[in-house]
Design a protein around this motif. Structure first.
Motif, PDB file in Angstrom:
ATOM      1  N   ASP A 108       5.911   6.721  -1.262  1.00  0.00           N
ATOM      2  CA  ASP A 108       4.580   6.842  -2.359  1.00  0.00           C
ATOM      3  C   ASP A 108       5.161   4.991  -3.269  1.00  0.00           C
ATOM      4  O   ASP A 108       3.913   4.525  -3.297  1.00  0.00           O
ATOM      5  CB  ASP A 108       5.750   7.233  -3.626  1.00  0.00           C
ATOM      6  CG  ASP A 108       5.701   8.553  -3.466  1.00  0.00           C
ATOM      7  OD1 ASP A 108       4.599   9.408  -2.301  1.00  0.00           O
ATOM      8  OD2 ASP A 108       6.387   8.994  -4.103  1.00  0.00           O
ATOM      9  N   LEU A 109       5.839   4.380  -2.296  1.00  0.00           N
ATOM     10  CA  LEU A 109       6.070   2.751  -2.896  1.00  0.00           C
ATOM     11  C   LEU A 109       4.330   2.200  -1.895  1.00  0.00           C
ATOM     12  O   LEU A 109       3.689   1.564  -2.703  1.00  0.00           O
ATOM     13  CB  LEU A 109       7.109   2.243  -2.288  1.00  0.00           C
ATOM     14  CG  LEU A 109       7.289  -0.027  -2.608  1.00  0.00           C
ATOM     15  CD1 LEU A 109       7.913   1.110  -4.019  1.00  0.00           C
ATOM     16  CD2 LEU A 109       7.993  -0.276  -1.671  1.00  0.00           C
ATOM     17  N   ARG A 112       1.411   3.035  -3.770  1.00  0.00           N
ATOM     18  CA  ARG A 112       1.292   2.385  -5.269  1.00  0.00           C
ATOM     19  C   ARG A 112       0.437   0.981  -4.321  1.00  0.00           C
ATOM     20  O   ARG A 112       0.133   0.084  -5.150  1.00  0.00           O
ATOM     21  CB  ARG A 112       3.274   2.288  -5.926  1.00  0.00           C
ATOM     22  CG  ARG A 112       3.050   3.290  -6.361  1.00  0.00           C
ATOM     23  CD  ARG A 112       3.726   3.106  -7.690  1.00  0.00           C
ATOM     24  NE  ARG A 112       5.381   2.508  -7.099  1.00  0.00           N
ATOM     25  CZ  ARG A 112       6.564   3.694  -6.815  1.00  0.00           C
ATOM     26  NH1 ARG A 112       6.104   4.731  -6.669  1.00  0.00           N
ATOM     27  NH2 ARG A 112       7.743   3.338  -6.851  1.00  0.00           N
ATOM     28  N   HIS A 113       1.468   0.202  -3.740  1.00  0.00           N
ATOM     29  CA  HIS A 113       1.027  -0.929  -3.620  1.00  0.00           C
ATOM     30  C   HIS A 113       0.165  -1.290  -2.129  1.00  0.00           C
ATOM     31  O   HIS A 113      -0.282  -2.362  -1.851  1.00  0.00           O
ATOM     32  CB  HIS A 113       2.008  -1.601  -3.273  1.00  0.00           C
ATOM     33  CG  HIS A 113       3.296  -1.537  -3.997  1.00  0.00           C
ATOM     34  ND1 HIS A 113       3.251  -2.088  -5.463  1.00  0.00           N
ATOM     35  CD2 HIS A 113       4.201  -0.736  -4.756  1.00  0.00           C
ATOM     36  CE1 HIS A 113       4.521  -2.696  -6.213  1.00  0.00           C
ATOM     37  NE2 HIS A 113       5.197  -1.489  -6.207  1.00  0.00           N
ATOM     38  N   THR A 252       6.167  -5.353   0.369  1.00  0.00           N
ATOM     39  CA  THR A 252       6.862  -3.898   0.351  1.00  0.00           C
ATOM     40  C   THR A 252       8.720  -4.719  -1.192  1.00  0.00           C
ATOM     41  O   THR A 252       8.754  -4.536  -1.978  1.00  0.00           O
ATOM     42  CB  THR A 252       7.275  -3.766   1.671  1.00  0.00           C
ATOM     43  OG1 THR A 252       6.907  -3.050   2.096  1.00  0.00           O
ATOM     44  CG2 THR A 252       8.899  -3.098   1.034  1.00  0.00           C
ATOM     45  N   GLY A 255       6.639  -5.624  -4.023  1.00  0.00           N
ATOM     46  CA  GLY A 255       6.570  -4.331  -4.828  1.00  0.00           C
ATOM     47  C   GLY A 255       7.863  -4.183  -5.589  1.00  0.00           C
ATOM     48  O   GLY A 255       7.709  -3.329  -6.943  1.00  0.00           O
ATOM     49  N   LEU A 256       9.082  -3.907  -4.635  1.00  0.00           N
ATOM     50  CA  LEU A 256      10.562  -3.528  -5.191  1.00  0.00           C
ATOM     51  C   LEU A 256      10.506  -4.278  -6.174  1.00  0.00           C
ATOM     52  O   LEU A 256      11.469  -3.630  -7.232  1.00  0.00           O
ATOM     53  CB  LEU A 256      10.961  -3.494  -4.269  1.00  0.00           C
ATOM     54  CG  LEU A 256      11.354  -2.617  -2.937  1.00  0.00           C
ATOM     55  CD1 LEU A 256      12.269  -2.432  -1.760  1.00  0.00           C
ATOM     56  CD2 LEU A 256      11.824  -1.660  -3.588  1.00  0.00           C
ATOM     57  N   SER A 258       9.020  -6.382  -8.702  1.00  0.00           N
ATOM     58  CA  SER A 258       8.115  -6.470  -9.624  1.00  0.00           C
ATOM     59  C   SER A 258       9.215  -4.944 -10.419  1.00  0.00           C
ATOM     60  O   SER A 258       8.495  -4.363 -11.417  1.00  0.00           O
ATOM     61  CB  SER A 258       6.158  -5.783  -9.608  1.00  0.00           C
ATOM     62  OG  SER A 258       6.060  -4.551  -8.989  1.00  0.00           O
ATOM     63  N   GLU A 259       9.055  -3.821  -9.449  1.00  0.00           N
ATOM     64  CA  GLU A 259       9.592  -2.576  -9.907  1.00  0.00           C
ATOM     65  C   GLU A 259      11.307  -2.619 -10.518  1.00  0.00           C
ATOM     66  O   GLU A 259      11.889  -1.615 -11.001  1.00  0.00           O
ATOM     67  CB  GLU A 259       9.364  -1.288  -9.052  1.00  0.00           C
ATOM     68  CG  GLU A 259       7.699  -0.745  -8.778  1.00  0.00           C
ATOM     69  CD  GLU A 259       7.268  -0.196  -8.147  1.00  0.00           C
ATOM     70  OE1 GLU A 259       8.529   0.939  -7.988  1.00  0.00           O
ATOM     71  OE2 GLU A 259       6.611   0.106  -7.807  1.00  0.00           O
ATOM     72  N   GLY A 260      12.208  -3.537 -10.105  1.00  0.00           N
ATOM     73  CA  GLY A 260      13.039  -4.774 -11.152  1.00  0.00           C
ATOM     74  C   GLY A 260      14.130  -3.561 -10.275  1.00  0.00           C
ATOM     75  O   GLY A 260      15.169  -3.126 -10.023  1.00  0.00           O
TER      76      GLY A 260
END
Ligand code: AMP
Ligand code: GLY
Length: 426
Positions: A108-109, A112-113, A252, A255-256, A258-260
């Motif tokens: 899913d990550l 999204r990215h 990756t 992305g991680l 930016s998603e906290g």
């Protein structure tokens, strides 16, 4: 500095061996450790599943840094527990560890990215998964979502096999790890592993490796944790490494963040080098075992300084040096591995094996009994050699293997065959 390493395998022996060479190290401990690690570190019989016990030990011995080797304690939040007590710990948080703990999370990550990986869907019940397989056709890949000790993946060449794998997962074969599955496009190409060190902002490439998962010569038989590996992976040219970094690893890590869930530690990307370029097969959140053994003998820089730069978030100013010589590790396992094995047989000739030029023998599953070294697991030794070429490293590794007197063990005789064939052609 006082350092505690968590783990007991060949990977942790290689980490301890490398950390022990750091001039800034004062005391090195390993929990629980093994018979070979005992040469480098004081082995501590701690239950590493008990975070309270690990915290108490760190406070008592004034541990400045904990290095967590395996995935399980990371996924269970060891780093979060230690940091909550003000103890510095190297490795990702439980949140970021989902990259390995849930294949669906990672897919899913990627979606999204926009990270290249095989097409997929996630399923929690069999009928919908079967219908997807029938719609997509074979070959196709079925994966248990959670940690299944490397056994949760079926590369199905027929729809029948894929459906059997779906029914097995939902039938409880992998326990909770198989309560959800991912069904994924079959990717064709050559596999390679790409390792990086990241503080959550900067990504520092380490080196590449290729491992041999099947137990038998010619890559046959059931999959294992890895029967051998070599570094670098010839398919990972500089240009391919740059693409993997830009297209897969950096998005990756960003992305991680930016998603906290910033990722700090070692990120291990399992890649398929397809006709269209690198695609992600899976992530691991730690060094590979046995890949770590070859990376440590190739690393020229001080690992402890690199880890500290990562912990301080200053990797951007850090530079790592490597030996150009390739390295290879041949795993010696107890007969029966990856099935059930007998423990307790004696291993002789280790000093003779060490005496071979360029050879380091890491212990994966041994224990000491006075002066004797006894087998104490499935994978038992990692005979590691470097050389001017993979061919030379292979020759040295097997000449060391042949000096080890252990009739109850076995190894593959063809580790590195792809790279050796390539070298023979050039
Ligand atoms: P994993 O545990 O995800 O690394 O999968 C174990 C092995 O299965 C990998 O090393 C690959 O050889 C194979 N594999 C996994 N996913 C795929 C895929 N999508 N296509 C082809 N082979 C795969
Ligand atoms: N050698 C594969 C792994 O460590 O997952």
């Amino acid at each position: 500095m006082n350092v505690l390493v968590i783990g007991s395998g060949g990977r942790e022996h290689a980490l301890c061996w490398k950390l022990a060479a750091s001039p800034i190290l004062t005391s090195l401990y390993c929990a629980p450790g093994n018979g070979g690690i005992a040469d480098e570190a004081e082995c501590i019989a701690l239950d590493v599943g008990d975070h309270g016990a690990v915290i108490a030990f760190c406070k008592e011995r004034k541990i400045d840094l904990v290095v967590v080797g395996p995935e399980e304690p990371l996924v269970k939040g060891m780093v979060d527990s230690l940091e909550a007590e003000g103890i510095r710990a190297f490795g990702p948080s439980a949140a970021a560890s989902q990259l390995e703990a849930s294949k669906g999370f990672t897919k899913d990550l990627c979606r999204r990215h926009d990270i290249p990986t095989g097409a997929y869907e996630r399923f929690t019940e069999a009928e919908a998964a079967r219908a997807y397989v029938r719609a997509q056709g074979a070959p196709i890949v079925v994966k248990a979502d959670g940690l299944a000790a490397g056994k949760g993946v079926t590369v199905a060449m027929t729809e029948y096999e894929a459906i059997a794998a779906i029914d097995e997962a939902f039938g409880g074969r992998f326990g909770d790890a198989g309560a959800e599955i991912v069904v994924e496009e079959f990717l064709e190409g050559e596999e390679a592993s790409f390792f990086v060190l990241t503080d959550g902002k900067t990504v520092l490439p380490l080196a590449t490796a290729q491992d041999h998962k099947p137990v038998g010569d010619g890559d046959t038989g059931p999959n294992t944790g890895g029967m051998g590996a070599y570094s670098p992976a010839p398919v990972m040219t500089d240009a391919m490494c740059r693409r993997a970094l830009k297209e897969i690893v950096e998005p990756t890590v960003n992305g991680l963040a930016s998603e906290g869930m910033p990722f700090r530690g070692i990120l291990y990307a399992g890649l398929m080098i397809t006709a269209e370029g690198p695609k992600l097969i899976e992530y691991n959140i730690r060094f590979g075992d046995p890949e770590c053994q070859v990376l440590m003998v190739r690393m020229k820089s001080d690992l402890l300084l690199a880890i500290l730069a990562c912990m301080d978030g200053v990797l951007e100013k850090f530079d790592l040096r490597w030996y150009d010589d390739p390295a290879m590790v041949v795993v010696m396992a107890a007969q029966g591995y990856p099935g059930t094995v007998e423990k307790g047989s004696e291993i002789r000739g280790l000093a003779d094996a060490w005496a071979v030029d360029g050879v380091t023998v890491f212990h994966a599953g041994t224990k000491r009994d006075g002066d004797r070294v006894l087998a104490n697991g499935g994978r038992v030794l990692g005979v590691t050699a470097s050389g001017a070429s993979v061919t030379e490293a292979q020759k040295r590794a097997y000449s060391a293997v042949d000096r080890i007197d252990w009739p109850e063990g076995f190894c593959r005789r063809d580790i590195g065959w792809r790279a050796v064939e390539r070298e023979a052609k050039t």
